[in-house]
Each structure stands twice: as C-alpha cells, then as structure tokens.
Design an enzyme around this catalytic site. Structure first.
Site, short mmCIF file in Angstrom:
data_model
loop_
_atom_site.label_atom_id
_atom_site.label_comp_id
_atom_site.label_asym_id
_atom_site.label_seq_id
_atom_site.Cartn_x
_atom_site.Cartn_y
_atom_site.Cartn_z
N LYS A 96 0.89 -1.22 -0.01
CA LYS A 96 0.00 -0.11 0.04
C LYS A 96 1.01 1.12 -0.11
O LYS A 96 0.38 2.30 -0.36
CB LYS A 96 -1.05 0.01 1.34
CG LYS A 96 -2.03 -0.90 1.02
CD LYS A 96 -3.39 -0.57 1.74
CE LYS A 96 -4.44 -1.53 1.17
NZ LYS A 96 -4.33 -2.87 1.55
N GLU A 118 -10.05 6.95 3.36
CA GLU A 118 -10.99 6.26 3.77
C GLU A 118 -10.26 5.00 4.22
O GLU A 118 -9.15 4.66 3.56
CB GLU A 118 -12.05 5.80 2.70
CG GLU A 118 -11.86 4.76 1.82
CD GLU A 118 -10.46 5.01 0.91
OE1 GLU A 118 -9.97 6.16 0.97
OE2 GLU A 118 -9.70 4.34 0.64
N SER A 383 1.60 -9.75 -1.15
CA SER A 383 1.71 -8.44 -0.96
C SER A 383 1.78 -7.68 0.51
O SER A 383 2.17 -6.55 0.64
CB SER A 383 0.07 -8.05 -1.20
OG SER A 383 -0.91 -8.98 -0.31
#
Ligand SMILES: *Cc1c(COP(=O)(O)O)cnc(C)c1O
Length: 414
Positions: A96, A118, A383
């Site tokens: 991310k 968010e 990930s």
C-alpha cells in the site's frame, strides 16, 4: 526503468477500460477530479517527479523488495519453480505504501495541505497517516465505527502518527460509509485537501493513477528474473497489488496471470465471500465507477465476508473487470480455510509469515504448481506480511492460549 507506460489494456482518456470504469460522480466533484487528472497527466511527463519518487521508493520504503526463490515450497509441491515477490518487507509491511507515498508527493506538487482517506481494516489509513507524518500534511482518516471498534491496533498507530481518526456512525458503520464521509469532507474543502484513495477503484483517474504507482512491483520482477515468468499470481481486493505485478507483463501474451479473490466460507453462500468475478457479481455503478459488484437484483450492495480484511470488498477495480471479460487474466478464489492452510505452509516451509490476503494467492499456487513442469516458473506476490493479522490468526490457530493471554493482559493491567 520507466514507471509510466501504456499497455493495450489501458483505459481511454475518460477512464473507460472497455465497458468498465469511467467517472460517475456528483457534478460538484468533477472540478476536483479534473484538477487531479491534469496533475496526473503532468507528472507522467515529469522526469523530476519520477526521480523523486524512485528516491523515496528506495530510501524510505526500502525498494527494490526481494524476489526470492522459495526452494523448500517448490520441492514440497513438486512442480513449477515458485518465486515470492516480497512486498511484506516494505516499510509498514505491505504494498500500500507504493501508492500512498506517490500520491502524497503528487498532493505536495498540487499545493495541497491536508490528506483525507477512507479505511476499512486500517491498513490504508496507516499508510496515509505515515506519509502525512513524513510530508507534514494534516491528516483525517474516516473509518466506520464498527471497524474502529474491531481494529484498535491500527487506530492506535494512526493516532500515534498524528492523524485524526473519525469514527463514522452512519449507515452500516463500515468501509462504504467511511468512503461517503471522506468524499463529503473533500467536497467541503477541495482546494486545500487531497483525497488519497487506496486501491485501483473509484472514479477516473484513480484506477489508472494507483495502478501506475503500483507498477513498480512488476517492473522490478522483470529486472530480477533472467527469463520471462510463465505465471503471475496475486490476490485481488480492489486490485492494486495484482495489477501492480501484472501491468509490466500484460502485453506479453506468453505470461499467464491469475487473480485470486476471497472465497470466504464458500462462494455458494450469499454474504459469506467477496468473489465478485468468480462468485455472483453483477455489473453496476457504485462509488463512482462501473464494474462487477456483489449486489442484489435491485442494486443493493450485499454484505461480504473474508478472513482477510483487505479482500473484503463488494466491488472490483474496473481494469480487472475488463481483464476478466477479455480473458487476459484468469480469476479464481481461495476460501478462508485454504488461506489459513497456505499461511501455515509458507511459514513452515520458508519462514515467512504472510498477510492473510497474500495467503490467498499462495493457496492458488499450492493448487497450480504441482500441475506444472519443473521447468516452469510462477511469481506470486506476497502483498504484505502477517503481523497485522495476529488477532485473527492467533484466534483461529491457537484460540485457547490466545484468549487466556488476552484475559490475563486485561486483568493485570486494567
Ligand atoms: C489492502 C491489501 C490487499 C488488497 O488490496 P489490493 O488493492 O487488491 O491490493 C492485499 N494485501 C494486503 C497486504 C493489503 O494490505
């Protein structure tokens, strides 16, 4: 290495990937989205931006992440060679950050002073709070009240990083209500604020923008491998880590790709999974873009469930919708149980505790690798790392001891 490039699967200038994507937003938000689109088009041609970003990727995030040959897992499964692209070693523990830090740099160039985001389980909120601290932005994170209650560790971390965390009490008190509040906030102050979206979803230009910032994953893999891989495998929530791995290879038809959705308790059970493509998703327009969503006939979004918070989302990024339709990428799913077993196998064979999201991709590899010849290679995207899932994995895999520990902690310190 060039971060910005086009594939034949790219969106048109209005952000349509075939029938998918686009920009379906209230009129009042269009100027802010157009300002963002212009800024995005500018940085694509800006060598200075790319240089600054690559420097941040290297010095702050720790890129390149390793591409590691998982010899034990390969031997155990007895088929194709398995390589792990280990995004879990990135600063804050997941892919991310590739996107958050790049968008923060873009926001700075645009003269913004405040980041809004968010978050569902808190992983994206954490990444945004991190880059806000680093760049000196004010930061407001919207999170459903229900998620605030069940994700205390991330709420605590975000606050330590200096972010304001707003618990959203509206609606179902989860991610979609947090998105609505974040957009409302952005509308109130579009000159000063930047809305930092966390995956390849939402209205144009976000799906393209986030994809480009994640494409570093596949670009590195291309440099790290001496020959082209036969398969790429990644989990798909909104779709950013998967497209980040795939993008640099999309035009090379010899490279097969598999996206893995969350099968939860099984795709036959409504509300118990998040398989938009391999389950019963329907085409619709939600949150500003057209794609497959888990919704009923009337278009109401259905509840979803997954052991991994990052895959627990009713919609899928528009580019994945299009890659599914064109059959360029195959999609499959892994259940909660399969993901947990994959998490354990990877831990025991390779000494790597993967995020539960990534464990879905590993679960697909466990099925695929034995069917392939030893000469074939698979690259699977890890990930994120698994620390963040401690409260879930420990409760599932060692419940009695874990609950006793929590109880002792509460009593001794309370
Ligand atoms: C958020 C998250 C995902 C899912 O998001 P994508 O946009 O589909 O990549 C996957 N893995 C980890 C570790 C995450 O934190």
């Amino acid at each position: 290495m060039k971060l910005f490039f086009q594939t034949k699967y790219d969106a048109d200038k209005d952000g349509h990937f075939g029938d998918f994507g686009g920009r379906y937003m209230p009129e009042v938000l269009v100027p802010a989205l157009e300002e963002l689109t212009r800024a995005y088009e500018e940085i694509k041609r800006d060598k200075v931006f790319e240089r600054e970003l690559f420097k941040l990727y290297k010095d702050y995030l720790g890129r390149p992440t390793p591409l590691y040959l998982a010899e034990n897992l390969t031997r155990h499964l007895g088929g194709a060679k398995i390589y792990l692209k280990n995004e879990g070693l990135l600063h804050t523990g997941a892919h991310k950050m590739n996107n958050s830090i790049a968008q923060a740099l873009l926001a700075k160039k645009m003269g913004k002073r405040r980041l809004i985001a968010e978050t569902g389980a808190g992983q994206h909120g954490l990444a945004v709070a991190t880059v806000a601290a680093k760049f000196g932005f004010a930061c407001t994170i919207y999170m459903g009240a229900k998620d605030v209650a069940r994700q205390q560790p991330n709420v605590f971390f975000m606050k330590q990083l200096g972010a304001e965390v707003v618990a959203v009490e509206e609606g179902t008190k989860t991610l979609k209500d947090a998105v609505n509040m974040a957009i409302k906030d952005w509308l109130a102050d579009p000159d000063d604020s930047y809305f930092l979206l966390g995956s390849t979803v939402g209205p144009h230009p976000y799906p393209s923008l986030v994809r480009d910032f994640q494409s570093i994953i596949g670009l590195e893999v291309k440099e790290q491998l001496t020959k082209r891989p036969d398969y790429l495998v990644a989990c798909v929530g909104g779709g950013s880590n998967a497209i980040g791995l795939f993008n640099a290879f999309l035009d090379d038809q010899a490279v097969k790709m598999i996206g893995v959705e969350a099968g939860g308790q099984g795709v036959a059970k409504i509300g118990q999974h998040a398989s938009r493509l391999t389950g019963r998703g329907r085409l619709g327009v939600v949150e500003g873009f057209k794609s497959y969503f888990l919704q009923d006939k009337e278009g109401n979004i259905q509840p979803t469930a997954s052991i991994s918070a990052g895959l627990d989302y009713a919609g899928i990024g528009p580019e994945h919708g299009s890659l599914y339709e064109s059959k360029r990428v195959q999609y499959t799913q892994a259940t909660d149980q399969e993901a947990l077993r994959a998490y354990q196998l990877l831990a025991q064979k390779e000494g790597i505790l993967a995020a539960l999201e990534s464990a879905h991709a590993v679960a697909a590899v466990i099925k695929l690798a034995p069917k392939l010849a030893k000469s074939k290679t698979i690259v699977v995207n890890i990930s994120g790392r698994g620390d963040k899932d401690l409260f879930i994995t420990a409760d599932k895999l060692d419940r009695k001891n874990w609950r006793r520990y929590l109880k002792n902690q509460a009593e001794n310190n309370g």
